[in-house]
Motif scaffolding. Structure first.
Motif, mmCIF file in Angstrom:
data_model
loop_
_atom_site.group_PDB
_atom_site.id
_atom_site.type_symbol
_atom_site.label_atom_id
_atom_site.label_comp_id
_atom_site.label_asym_id
_atom_site.label_seq_id
_atom_site.Cartn_x
_atom_site.Cartn_y
_atom_site.Cartn_z
ATOM 1 N N GLU A 1 8.452 5.086 -6.363
ATOM 2 C CA GLU A 1 8.190 3.912 -7.260
ATOM 3 C C GLU A 1 9.123 4.289 -8.641
ATOM 4 O O GLU A 1 8.994 5.490 -9.010
ATOM 5 C CB GLU A 1 6.742 3.847 -7.606
ATOM 6 C CG GLU A 1 6.194 3.171 -8.846
ATOM 7 C CD GLU A 1 6.492 1.527 -8.779
ATOM 8 O OE1 GLU A 1 7.450 1.064 -9.284
ATOM 9 O OE2 GLU A 1 5.567 1.015 -8.107
ATOM 10 N N ASP A 2 9.844 3.287 -9.098
ATOM 11 C CA ASP A 2 10.834 3.420 -10.204
ATOM 12 C C ASP A 2 9.857 3.291 -11.437
ATOM 13 O O ASP A 2 10.437 3.744 -12.460
ATOM 14 C CB ASP A 2 11.859 2.386 -9.775
ATOM 15 C CG ASP A 2 11.421 1.041 -10.119
ATOM 16 O OD1 ASP A 2 10.792 0.827 -9.051
ATOM 17 O OD2 ASP A 2 12.088 0.224 -10.689
ATOM 18 N N ASP B 1 7.138 1.270 -3.160
ATOM 19 C CA ASP B 1 7.218 -0.054 -3.919
ATOM 20 C C ASP B 1 8.349 -0.684 -3.281
ATOM 21 O O ASP B 1 9.364 0.031 -2.927
ATOM 22 C CB ASP B 1 7.546 0.399 -5.304
ATOM 23 C CG ASP B 1 7.848 -0.831 -6.167
ATOM 24 O OD1 ASP B 1 7.309 -1.649 -6.044
ATOM 25 O OD2 ASP B 1 8.628 -0.608 -6.890
ATOM 26 N N LYS C 1 0.084 -5.829 -6.459
ATOM 27 C CA LYS C 1 -0.078 -5.429 -7.752
ATOM 28 C C LYS C 1 -0.871 -6.763 -8.569
ATOM 29 O O LYS C 1 -0.457 -7.833 -8.275
ATOM 30 C CB LYS C 1 1.293 -5.081 -8.639
ATOM 31 C CG LYS C 1 2.022 -3.882 -7.987
ATOM 32 C CD LYS C 1 3.247 -3.875 -8.900
ATOM 33 C CE LYS C 1 4.101 -2.768 -8.184
ATOM 34 N NZ LYS C 1 5.537 -2.826 -8.734
ATOM 35 N N GLY D 1 10.262 -3.023 -4.743
ATOM 36 C CA GLY D 1 11.349 -3.358 -5.846
ATOM 37 C C GLY D 1 11.598 -2.193 -6.244
ATOM 38 O O GLY D 1 11.463 -1.794 -7.336
HETATM 39 CA CA CA Z 1 9.685 -1.583 -8.929
#
Ligand code: CA
Length: 247
Positions: A7-8, A48, A97, A50
């Protein structure tokens, strides 16, 4: 149990790591798909979709090509198509989310149970057979709860006070039901936010105070929910002896 979180976004990863830690999970966190693929093996992957360097679906495909590790995708709203593709690529489940830590833990336990995943046991004929998940999933209380004149039915999400229906918003109901899980116990603000709202709720927690105020108003007596100053809130039946007056 060791989780790999790919997850960024720090605002999501930080509270997740903290929240999962409270449930006894060890979380290794990386910010990119490449680092995720290079990470050492985990018992379960939270992915994640994205990510800054690659499409999360490609990460999912690559992970699945080399490992049977359970994968739970973390998706944003509007990624329905990605969820379907992700599940087809071999992800075991997804969370949209925003979600709460407790919900995620229940999902992790369900996936672990379903896949028979174990804390990394070397493969081989002498490997121990799968054992049931470490702990039962969050208890689902279906029997209505009676607290003095207050009646809470979690199955139908109905609340009655002295036999009279009380109309609560979904969030008000969740808040009341959560506080009622352990009447008299002080629930910390952050704990309430994590559970009733979501683990990456940031900024002022004024919304919690607003919901407490609304509940007090609807229950007709502010004494139902007492404030533990600087800590949080607890549910008490008005008139019941309280160990200490912290209002
Ligand atoms: Ca992300």
């Amino acid at each position: 149990m060791r989780l790999l979180l790919i997850e960024d976004d720090d605002r999501i990863a930080g509270p997740l790591i903290e929240g999962l830690g409270r449930y006894g999970f060890t979380v290794d966190r990386v910010r990119t798909g490449a680092d995720g693929l290079a990470a050492s093996s985990a018992d379960l992957v939270l992915l994640d979709l994205g990510l800054p360097d690659m499409d999360g679906l490609d990460v999912c495909r690559s992970l699945r090509a080399t490992s049977p590790v359970p994968i739970i995708m973390i998706t944003a709203r509007g990624e329905e198509a990605d969820r379907v593709v992700g599940l087809e690529l071999g992800a075991d489940d997804y969370m949209a989310k925003p979600f709460g830590v407790r919900e995620l833990v229940a999902r992790i336990r369900a996936v672990t149970r379903r896949t028979g995943a174990l804390p990394a046991v070397p493969p081989g004929p002498e490997a121990t057979p799968p054992v049931p998940a470490t702990a039962p999933a969050a208890q689902t209380t279906s029997a209505p709860q009676q607290l003095g004149p207050l009646h809470i039915d979690r199955r139908t999400r109905e609340v009655r006070l002295d036999g009279r229906d009380i109309a609560l918003s979904p969030r008000e109901f969740d808040l009341l039901a959560y506080l009622a899980e352990d009447p008299g116990a002080v629930h910390a603000r952050q704990q309430i936010m994590d559970t009733v709202w979501d683990p990456h709720f940031f900024g002022p927690t004024k919304t919690l105070d607003a919901h407490v105020a609304a509940l007090r108003r609807k229950l007709g007596d502010a004494a139902w929910i007492t404030t533990a100053r600087g800590v949080g809130f607890r549910l008490t039946v008005p008139g019941d002896p309280s160990p200490e007056d912290t209002r």
